[in-house]
Design a protein around this motif. Sequence first.
Motif, PDB file in Angstrom:
ATOM      1  N   VAL A  42       0.844  -1.206   0.000  1.00 14.71           N
ATOM      2  CA  VAL A  42       0.000   0.000   0.000  1.00 14.71           C
ATOM      3  C   VAL A  42       0.875   1.250   0.000  1.00 14.71           C
ATOM      4  N   PHE A  43       1.923   1.238   0.831  1.00 14.59           N
ATOM      5  CA  PHE A  43       2.833   2.388   0.900  1.00 14.59           C
ATOM      6  C   PHE A  43       3.558   2.593  -0.436  1.00 14.59           C
ATOM      7  N   MET A  44       3.997   1.486  -1.056  1.00 13.50           N
ATOM      8  CA  MET A  44       4.678   1.585  -2.344  1.00 13.50           C
ATOM      9  C   MET A  44       3.739   2.143  -3.416  1.00 13.50           C
ATOM     10  N   ALA A  45       2.502   1.673  -3.442  1.00  8.44           N
ATOM     11  CA  ALA A  45       1.531   2.173  -4.423  1.00  8.44           C
ATOM     12  C   ALA A  45       1.238   3.653  -4.186  1.00  8.44           C
ATOM     13  N   LEU A  46       1.082   4.043  -2.926  1.00 12.38           N
ATOM     14  CA  LEU A  46       0.825   5.444  -2.589  1.00 12.38           C
ATOM     15  C   LEU A  46       1.983   6.340  -3.023  1.00 12.38           C
ATOM     16  N   MET A  47       3.210   5.934  -2.721  1.00  9.44           N
ATOM     17  CA  MET A  47       4.392   6.723  -3.092  1.00  9.44           C
ATOM     18  C   MET A  47       4.566   6.771  -4.612  1.00  9.44           C
ATOM     19  N   THR A  48       4.237   5.681  -5.303  1.00  8.86           N
ATOM     20  CA  THR A  48       4.329   5.670  -6.760  1.00  8.86           C
ATOM     21  C   THR A  48       3.373   6.688  -7.361  1.00  8.86           C
ATOM     22  N   VAL A  49       2.129   6.716  -6.878  1.00 12.55           N
ATOM     23  CA  VAL A  49       1.151   7.682  -7.382  1.00 12.55           C
ATOM     24  C   VAL A  49       1.557   9.103  -7.003  1.00 12.55           C
ATOM     25  N   LEU A  50       1.977   9.289  -5.756  1.00 12.61           N
ATOM     26  CA  LEU A  50       2.325  10.626  -5.275  1.00 12.61           C
ATOM     27  C   LEU A  50       3.594  11.156  -5.941  1.00 12.61           C
ATOM     28  N   LEU A  51       4.686  10.400  -5.889  1.00  9.53           N
ATOM     29  CA  LEU A  51       5.969  10.878  -6.386  1.00  9.53           C
ATOM     30  C   LEU A  51       6.207  10.596  -7.863  1.00  9.53           C
ATOM     31  N   GLY A  52       5.492   9.628  -8.409  1.00 13.47           N
ATOM     32  CA  GLY A  52       5.654   9.299  -9.819  1.00 13.47           C
ATOM     33  C   GLY A  52       4.619   9.936 -10.710  1.00 13.47           C
ATOM     34  N   GLY A  53       3.550  10.463 -10.138  1.00 16.15           N
ATOM     35  CA  GLY A  53       2.486  11.048 -10.950  1.00 16.15           C
ATOM     36  C   GLY A  53       2.090  12.445 -10.520  1.00 16.15           C
ATOM     37  N   ILE A  54       1.618  12.593  -9.292  1.00 17.74           N
ATOM     38  CA  ILE A  54       1.097  13.882  -8.840  1.00 17.74           C
ATOM     39  C   ILE A  54       2.199  14.935  -8.738  1.00 17.74           C
ATOM     40  N   TYR A  55       3.304  14.610  -8.056  1.00 15.83           N
ATOM     41  CA  TYR A  55       4.381  15.584  -7.878  1.00 15.83           C
ATOM     42  C   TYR A  55       4.955  16.060  -9.216  1.00 15.83           C
ATOM     43  N   PRO A  56       5.326  15.164 -10.154  1.00 17.35           N
ATOM     44  CA  PRO A  56       5.830  15.654 -11.442  1.00 17.35           C
ATOM     45  C   PRO A  56       4.808  16.497 -12.207  1.00 17.35           C
ATOM     46  N   ALA A  57       3.521  16.138 -12.118  1.00 18.10           N
ATOM     47  CA  ALA A  57       2.489  16.921 -12.809  1.00 18.10           C
ATOM     48  C   ALA A  57       2.388  18.325 -12.224  1.00 18.10           C
ATOM     49  N   VAL A  58       2.461  18.445 -10.904  1.00 20.56           N
ATOM     50  CA  VAL A  58       2.392  19.762 -10.259  1.00 20.56           C
ATOM     51  C   VAL A  58       3.612  20.603 -10.624  1.00 20.56           C
ATOM     52  N   VAL A  59       4.804  20.016 -10.540  1.00 19.21           N
ATOM     53  CA  VAL A  59       6.029  20.750 -10.861  1.00 19.21           C
ATOM     54  C   VAL A  59       6.036  21.167 -12.336  1.00 19.21           C
ATOM     55  N   THR A  60       5.611  20.284 -13.225  1.00 13.71           N
ATOM     56  CA  THR A  60       5.539  20.616 -14.647  1.00 13.71           C
ATOM     57  C   THR A  60       4.540  21.742 -14.887  1.00 13.71           C
ATOM     58  N   GLY A  61       3.399  21.691 -14.225  1.00 12.97           N
ATOM     59  CA  GLY A  61       2.397  22.748 -14.366  1.00 12.97           C
ATOM     60  C   GLY A  61       2.910  24.095 -13.886  1.00 12.97           C
ATOM     61  N   ILE A  62       3.593  24.111 -12.755  1.00 17.77           N
ATOM     62  CA  ILE A  62       4.163  25.363 -12.244  1.00 17.77           C
ATOM     63  C   ILE A  62       5.221  25.891 -13.205  1.00 17.77           C
ATOM     64  N   ALA A  63       6.097  24.996 -13.704  1.00 24.56           N
ATOM     65  CA  ALA A  63       7.145  25.414 -14.637  1.00 24.56           C
ATOM     66  C   ALA A  63       6.545  25.978 -15.922  1.00 24.56           C
ATOM     67  N   GLN A  64       5.517  25.326 -16.442  1.00 31.26           N
ATOM     68  CA  GLN A  64       4.886  25.806 -17.673  1.00 31.26           C
ATOM     69  C   GLN A  64       4.215  27.161 -17.469  1.00 31.26           C
ATOM     70  N   ALA A  65       3.634  27.362 -16.291  1.00 30.51           N
ATOM     71  CA  ALA A  65       2.950  28.628 -16.017  1.00 30.51           C
ATOM     72  C   ALA A  65       3.934  29.759 -15.721  1.00 30.51           C
ATOM     73  N   ALA A  66       4.977  29.468 -14.932  1.00 31.17           N
ATOM     74  CA  ALA A  66       5.885  30.518 -14.493  1.00 31.17           C
ATOM     75  C   ALA A  66       7.060  30.745 -15.444  1.00 31.17           C
ATOM     76  N   PHE A  67       7.584  29.683 -16.055  1.00 32.95           N
ATOM     77  CA  PHE A  67       8.771  29.785 -16.908  1.00 32.95           C
ATOM     78  C   PHE A  67       8.594  28.983 -18.194  1.00 32.95           C
ATOM     79  N   PRO A  68       7.652  29.337 -19.064  1.00 31.65           N
ATOM     80  CA  PRO A  68       7.390  28.507 -20.247  1.00 31.65           C
ATOM     81  C   PRO A  68       8.581  28.413 -21.204  1.00 31.65           C
ATOM     82  N   PHE A  69       9.343  29.482 -21.388  1.00 34.28           N
ATOM     83  CA  PHE A  69      10.494  29.446 -22.302  1.00 34.28           C
ATOM     84  C   PHE A  69      11.521  28.425 -21.820  1.00 34.28           C
ATOM     85  N   GLN A  70      11.879  28.489 -20.547  1.00 31.99           N
ATOM     86  CA  GLN A  70      12.869  27.576 -19.988  1.00 31.99           C
ATOM     87  C   GLN A  70      12.334  26.145 -19.898  1.00 31.99           C
ATOM     88  N   ALA A  71      11.067  25.992 -19.525  1.00 28.16           N
ATOM     89  CA  ALA A  71      10.482  24.660 -19.357  1.00 28.16           C
ATOM     90  C   ALA A  71      10.381  23.905 -20.676  1.00 28.16           C
TER      91      ALA A  71
END
Length: 196
Positions: free
Chosen positions: A10-39
């Motif tokens: 359960v912990f492995m599945a939770l961390m996979t979803v959190l760190l392998g999916g949600i976290y990268p999506a949030v960071v990518t979204g922030i980068a695209q919104a704040a620094f689109p040229f660099q991203a």
Amino acid sequence: MRTLLRPSLVFMALMTVLLGGIYPAVVTGIAQAAFPFQANGSLVTDTAGKVRGSALLGQAFSAPGYLWSRPSATAPAYNGAASGGSNLGATNPALVDGIKDRIATLQASDSTAKAPIPVDLVTSSGSGLDPHVSPAAAAWQVSRIARARGLDPAEVQRLIDADTAPRFLGIFGEPRVNVLLVNLALDHLTPAVAGQ
């Protein structure tokens, strides 16, 4: 054993979803919104909208009418997948021979240049992908570029000065000239020369 296995899965599945999916999506979204040229790779386009390269990666320019980049230690040259220096020591004959070859090439490219050749025109950077040269290295090439394009050397120097970045916050790093940006400005000013 079963009491340890279920919480671990359960912990492995939770961390996979959190760190392998949600976290990268949030960071990518922030980068695209704040620094689109660099991203998106710091891609540089010409006046027609065609992508000509990245402001962060060096390219090979060898035609006399272009500002030449710092040498690349990657194989093939300026290969982003093989970033790295040559790791040759200062007394290694291969390093010395490579520098001598680059000096000979530069001297042959402009017999009127009598100033000492700046070190960044004959040595590669640690990454082998440096997109910049020093203002001294750019100035050393002005007469060759001006002659090849039929321009006044002062006009070429003006383009170089326009694409020279100062020290970061006035104290960090060194002033630097982005080779790709200068070459695009040269092409905008006069027709592109044969080759690259």
